[in-house]
Design an enzyme around this catalytic site. Structure first.
Site, PDB file in Angstrom:
ATOM      1  N   HIS A  17      -7.364 -10.048   1.308  1.00  0.00           N
ATOM      2  CA  HIS A  17      -6.227 -10.328   0.406  1.00  0.00           C
ATOM      3  C   HIS A  17      -6.338 -11.754  -0.145  1.00  0.00           C
ATOM      4  CE1 HIS A  17      -3.728  -7.373   3.045  1.00  0.00           C
ATOM      5  NE2 HIS A  17      -3.950  -6.758   1.898  1.00  0.00           N
ATOM      6  N   LYS A  41       8.747   2.070   7.638  1.00  0.00           N
ATOM      7  CA  LYS A  41       7.601   1.729   8.482  1.00  0.00           C
ATOM      8  C   LYS A  41       8.030   0.853   9.653  1.00  0.00           C
ATOM      9  CE  LYS A  41       3.563   1.900   5.473  1.00  0.00           C
ATOM     10  NZ  LYS A  41       2.546   1.047   4.827  1.00  0.00           N
ATOM     11  N   ARG A  90     -11.567  -1.731  -2.395  1.00  0.00           N
ATOM     12  CA  ARG A  90     -12.628  -1.975  -1.413  1.00  0.00           C
ATOM     13  C   ARG A  90     -13.729  -0.934  -1.538  1.00  0.00           C
ATOM     14  NH1 ARG A  90      -8.206  -2.202   3.115  1.00  0.00           N
ATOM     15  NH2 ARG A  90      -7.728  -0.445   1.781  1.00  0.00           N
ATOM     16  N   SER A 128      -5.402  -4.078   6.711  1.00  0.00           N
ATOM     17  CA  SER A 128      -4.336  -4.482   7.646  1.00  0.00           C
ATOM     18  C   SER A 128      -4.255  -3.474   8.787  1.00  0.00           C
ATOM     19  CB  SER A 128      -2.997  -4.571   6.918  1.00  0.00           C
ATOM     20  OG  SER A 128      -3.059  -5.553   5.917  1.00  0.00           O
TER      21      SER A 128
END
Ligand code: PNS
Length: 162
Positions: A17, A41, A90, A128
Site C-alpha cells: 500500500h 467485518k 497485484r 492485509s
C-alpha cells in the site's frame, strides 16, 4: 488541483500500500487515503488505530491525508472534490473484482475515473489478509509492514500473552 482517493480497508496498511502511495505523490496534487468503516467485518485494528497508523506514515507529506468513510465510495470522492480513485493491482486474480468495482463506480458517477497501478514485484504477494494470518501464527513481518504497524502488532502480541 488533481485530487485522488486511495480507498481500502487497510487492516493493516502494508508496504505494498505504501509503495502505491509513494508512487501516486508525483502524479497527483493531493491524495486522500480513505479507510472504509465496515461494521460487518471483525477487524484486527479499529478504524481509529488504522487512522492513527496511516496518519503517522503520511505526516511528512503535506499533500497526503487520511480519512475514514462509510457508504458509497463515489460519494466520498465527490465530497473530497476528487476525480480519481487509485487501486493497486497485484495479480490477475485481483483483476476481476477490481474491474467490477471500477465499472460499478463509473455507473454510479461517470465523472469518477479509476486508475490502476501495478504493485511492485517485491510486494505482489502481500495482502492485509496474509499479514494477519502470519501475525496470528507468530511469523516475522519485518519488511512487509511499516514500523507503526510492527510496533502495534508487537503490543497486541504481548497483550495476548499476558
Ligand atoms: O482494501 P479493500 O477491502 O479491497 O477495499 C475495498 C473498498 C473499500 C475499496 C470497497 O469495498 C469500497 O469501495 N467500498 C465502499 C462501498 C461502495 O462504494 N460500493 C459500491 C461500489 S463497488
Amino acid at each position: 488541483m488533481r485530487i485522488a482517493v486511495y480507498p481500502g480497508s487497510f487492516d493493516p496498511i502494508h508496504n505494498g500500500h505504501l509503495d502505491i502511495i509513494h508512487r501516486c505523490r508525483p502524479i497527483f496534487d493531493a491524495l486522500v487515503v480513505a479507510v472504509l468503516r465496515n461494521d460487518e467485518k471483525q477487524p484486527l485494528f479499529s478504524v481509529r488505530e488504522r487512522l492513527e497508523m496511516i496518519g503517522e506514515l503520511l505526516d511528512p507529506y503535506d499533500e497526503c491525508r487520511v480519512e475514514s468513510f462509510s457508504g458509497l465510495l463515489v460519494d466520498f470522492v465527490r465530497e473530497a472534490d476528487a476525480g480519481v480513485v487509485v487501486r493497486g493491482l497485484r495479480a490477475v486474480s485481483d483483476f476481476e473484482y477490481e474491474v467490477q468495482m471500477a465499472l460499478m463506480n463509473r455507473r454510479l458517477n461517470d465523472r469518477v475515473e479509476t486508475v490502476f497501478m501495478a504493485a511492485k514485484e517485491e510486494y505482489s504477494y502481500v495482502s492485509s489478509r496474509l499479514v494477519k494470518e502470519v501475525f496470528f501464527l507468530g511469523g516475522d513481518l519485518e519488511g512487509l509492514v511499516p514500523h507503526p504497524v510492527l510496533t502495534r502488532l508487537g503490543a497486541k502480541r504481548r497483550r495476548s500473552r499476558q
